[in-house]
Enzyme design. Structure first.
Site, short mmCIF file in Angstrom:
data_model
loop_
_atom_site.label_atom_id
_atom_site.label_comp_id
_atom_site.label_asym_id
_atom_site.label_seq_id
_atom_site.Cartn_x
_atom_site.Cartn_y
_atom_site.Cartn_z
N HIS A 15 49.70 40.05 26.38
CA HIS A 15 49.47 39.03 25.35
C HIS A 15 48.48 39.58 24.32
O HIS A 15 48.71 39.51 23.11
CB HIS A 15 48.95 37.74 25.99
CG HIS A 15 48.39 36.77 25.02
ND1 HIS A 15 49.12 35.71 24.54
CD2 HIS A 15 47.17 36.68 24.43
CE1 HIS A 15 48.37 35.01 23.69
NE2 HIS A 15 47.18 35.59 23.62
N GLU A 16 47.37 40.12 24.80
CA GLU A 16 46.37 40.69 23.88
C GLU A 16 46.96 41.87 23.10
O GLU A 16 46.69 42.01 21.91
CB GLU A 16 45.11 41.08 24.63
CG GLU A 16 44.36 39.89 25.24
CD GLU A 16 44.00 38.80 24.24
OE1 GLU A 16 43.72 39.10 23.06
OE2 GLU A 16 44.00 37.62 24.65
N HIS A 19 48.91 40.64 20.13
CA HIS A 19 48.14 40.39 18.90
C HIS A 19 48.01 41.68 18.09
O HIS A 19 48.20 41.67 16.87
CB HIS A 19 46.75 39.85 19.23
CG HIS A 19 46.75 38.44 19.73
ND1 HIS A 19 47.36 37.40 19.07
CD2 HIS A 19 46.18 37.90 20.83
CE1 HIS A 19 47.18 36.28 19.73
NE2 HIS A 19 46.46 36.56 20.82
N GLU A 53 49.58 32.90 18.67
CA GLU A 53 49.46 32.88 20.13
C GLU A 53 50.84 32.84 20.79
O GLU A 53 51.08 33.48 21.81
CB GLU A 53 48.61 31.70 20.59
CG GLU A 53 47.17 31.76 20.15
CD GLU A 53 46.41 32.96 20.68
OE1 GLU A 53 46.70 33.44 21.80
OE2 GLU A 53 45.49 33.43 19.97
#
Length: 161
Positions: A15-16, A19, A53
């Site tokens: 997920h990070e 970004h 997100e």
């Protein structure tokens, strides 16, 4: 910032990375994100927060070849299981709804050719400020559908334009 057992969740780590990937795809530009502190998978914070997100959550699930988001404590949600996510907030402010819509659009039965390649190409050309701009303005500019199956997918995920 990662804390405690956070590195135990492959989904959180990816997920990070998602970004970072969005930042790179947008040629090191970032949509103007406000009101994203304390965001959660199931509740809306802002349109830009839902988009950034949600994209990161979709990247994690897609990269791992599943449709889940798994937390560092081992708990997980299948983003496409409407029985599980039925109590979530509605619309494109909710990152879980955006993630699910993207996963279905990119999925084997989705309208985007069974992968995310066309979305990545789109994101190299346009910086979408939120999912609505991505879906209603930028998808048509790159030949991606916003009607038929694509519209059914976003509507099933409580996103209505």
């Amino acid at each position: 910032m990662l804390k405690g057992d956070d590195p135990d969740s492959k989904h959180l780590i990816l997920h990070e990375a998602g970004h970072w990937f969005q930042w790179q795809l947008h040629n090191k530009q970032w949509p103007p994100v406000r009101d994203c502190n304390g965001h959660t998978l199931d509740k809306g914070a802002s349109a830009a927060c839902g988009w950034t997100e949600g994209f990161a959550n979709a990247v994690a699930a897609y990269a791992l070849g599943d449709t889940r988001y798994t937390f560092s404590n081992g708990a997980s949600y299948d983003l496409l299981d409407q029985r599980v996510v039925g109590s979530w907030g509605k619309g494109d402010w909710v990152e879980g709804r955006v993630a699910a819509a993207l996963l279905e659009l990119w999925g084997p039965n989705g309208p985007d050719g069974g992968n995310w390649n066309r979305t990545l190409k789109l994101m190299n050309a346009y910086v979408s400020s939120d999912f609505k701009q991505y879906f209603t303005q930028h998808r048509p500019l790159t030949g991606l559908s916003t009607t038929g199956t694509a519209k059914t997918i976003i509507n099933r995920n409580t996103i209505v334009y």
